[in-house]
Scaffold this active site. Sequence first.
Site, PDB file in Angstrom:
ATOM      1  N   ARG A 103       0.901  -1.103  -0.062  1.00  8.66           N
ATOM      2  CA  ARG A 103       0.050  -0.239  -0.203  1.00  8.66           C
ATOM      3  C   ARG A 103       1.030   1.153   0.063  1.00  8.66           C
ATOM      4  NH1 ARG A 103      -4.540   0.970   4.462  1.00  8.66           N
ATOM      5  NH2 ARG A 103      -2.670   0.969   5.727  1.00  8.66           N
ATOM      6  N   ASP A 202       4.999  -5.686   9.384  1.00  6.55           N
ATOM      7  CA  ASP A 202       6.072  -5.254  10.169  1.00  6.55           C
ATOM      8  C   ASP A 202       5.992  -6.486  11.441  1.00  6.55           C
ATOM      9  OD1 ASP A 202       6.660  -3.453   8.706  1.00  6.55           O
ATOM     10  OD2 ASP A 202       5.814  -1.924   9.691  1.00  6.55           O
TER      11      ASP A 202
HETATM   12  C1  PRP Z   1      -1.160  -4.506   4.508  1.00  6.29           C
HETATM   13  C2  PRP Z   1      -1.711  -5.950   4.232  1.00  6.29           C
HETATM   14  C3  PRP Z   1      -2.765  -5.673   3.344  1.00  6.29           C
HETATM   15  C4  PRP Z   1      -3.139  -4.204   3.041  1.00  6.29           C
HETATM   16  C5  PRP Z   1      -4.358  -3.734   3.704  1.00  6.29           C
HETATM   17  O1  PRP Z   1      -0.022  -5.014   3.611  1.00  6.29           O
HETATM   18  O2  PRP Z   1      -1.095  -7.174   4.742  1.00  6.29           O
HETATM   19  O3  PRP Z   1      -2.150  -6.354   2.193  1.00  6.29           O
HETATM   20  O4  PRP Z   1      -2.190  -3.660   4.056  1.00  6.29           O
HETATM   21  O5  PRP Z   1      -4.699  -2.679   3.382  1.00  6.29           O
HETATM   22  P1  PRP Z   1      -5.841  -2.176   2.337  1.00  6.29           P
HETATM   23  O6  PRP Z   1      -7.034  -2.950   2.416  1.00  6.29           O
HETATM   24  O7  PRP Z   1      -6.011  -0.707   2.711  1.00  6.29           O
HETATM   25  O8  PRP Z   1      -5.213  -2.371   1.006  1.00  6.29           O
HETATM   26  P2  PRP Z   1       1.019  -3.462   3.182  1.00  6.29           P
HETATM   27  O9  PRP Z   1       0.470  -2.733   2.129  1.00  6.29           O
HETATM   28  O10 PRP Z   1       1.151  -2.942   4.816  1.00  6.29           O
HETATM   29  O11 PRP Z   1       2.351  -4.393   2.932  1.00  6.29           O
HETATM   30  P3  PRP Z   1       3.248  -5.421   3.665  1.00  6.29           P
HETATM   31  O12 PRP Z   1       2.290  -6.811   3.721  1.00  6.29           O
HETATM   32  O13 PRP Z   1       4.235  -5.620   2.723  1.00  6.29           O
HETATM   33  O14 PRP Z   1       3.695  -4.863   4.771  1.00  6.29           O
HETATM   34  N1  URA Z   2      -2.370  -2.733   6.883  1.00 11.18           N
HETATM   35  C1  URA Z   2      -1.895  -3.450   8.223  1.00 11.18           C
HETATM   36  O1  URA Z   2      -0.909  -4.082   8.375  1.00 11.18           O
HETATM   37  N2  URA Z   2      -2.732  -3.083   9.141  1.00 11.18           N
HETATM   38  C2  URA Z   2      -3.378  -2.005   9.226  1.00 11.18           C
HETATM   39  O2  URA Z   2      -4.174  -1.795  10.123  1.00 11.18           O
HETATM   40  C3  URA Z   2      -4.051  -1.687   7.953  1.00 11.18           C
HETATM   41  C4  URA Z   2      -3.285  -1.909   6.848  1.00 11.18           C
END
Ligand code: PRP
Ligand code: URA
Length: 210
Positions: A103, A202
């Site tokens: 995101r 994270d």
């Molecule tokens: C997080 C999570 C989802 C997304 C959800 O991933 O694992 O994929 O955010 O958010 P949304 O519904 O608003 O799209 P992130 O983008 O943080 O990536 P990561 O898994 O690499 O940390």
């Molecule tokens: N992605 C995450 O990992 N946590 C949240 O709360 C929203 C998006």
Amino acid sequence: MKNLTVITHPLIRRDVTILRDKKTTNAEFRTTLSRIAGMMAFQVTKDFALSSFQVSTPMATTKGFKLKESIVVVPVLRAGLGMVEGFLDVLPEARVGHVGLYRDETTLRPVDYYSKFPRQLSKSLVILIDPMLATGGSAAAALTFLKQKGAKNIRVVCLVAAPEGVRVVTKQHPEVPIFCACLDRSLNARGYIIPGLGDAGDRIFGTEKL
Ligand code: PRP
Ligand code: URA
């Protein structure tokens, strides 16, 4: 929210509490997420069709069963990886595809960077897994991607969902069932789920900025 099933098993509710707790270590977070994923898999697969065949025990021949459909589990990278092992523990015959999305922290829009799927997606039952369904942008984009690759029968499994995200996915993909372990209150201004559990990726991989 007719597409949404909230799985409220007591063991899952206990484990979601462990994940929410900011004092939970990265190691405990990973183990707990994997355990919940395995428990959720029971509910998500409870209507899967079986085909029967003859199996021979050391004593006699009897009727046995196997899953009729080919199953493909697709984690959304990165955080979805934390649920793969739990799913494969109970679905060892499943194949695994990957969708890489993150995101954008300013626009909150998903950016795709990787994908790889097993063959014959169109004939498989696809389970898209990602712990967090926040704005719904990532799940909706991953579903569009899977459909472009031929997937027709897809379910979404997340751990924590926000009402906003469920609405977005349901509007764009009305035929897709969504399963979660809890439906939380809302999103904050940065698109984080409240109360949620923080940034799932994270916490799995130990990349917290704090
Ligand atoms: C997080 C999570 C989802 C997304 C959800 O991933 O694992 O994929 O955010 O958010 P949304 O519904 O608003 O799209 P992130 O983008 O943080 O990536 P990561 O898994 O690499 O940390
Ligand atoms: N992605 C995450 O990992 N946590 C949240 O709360 C929203 C998006």
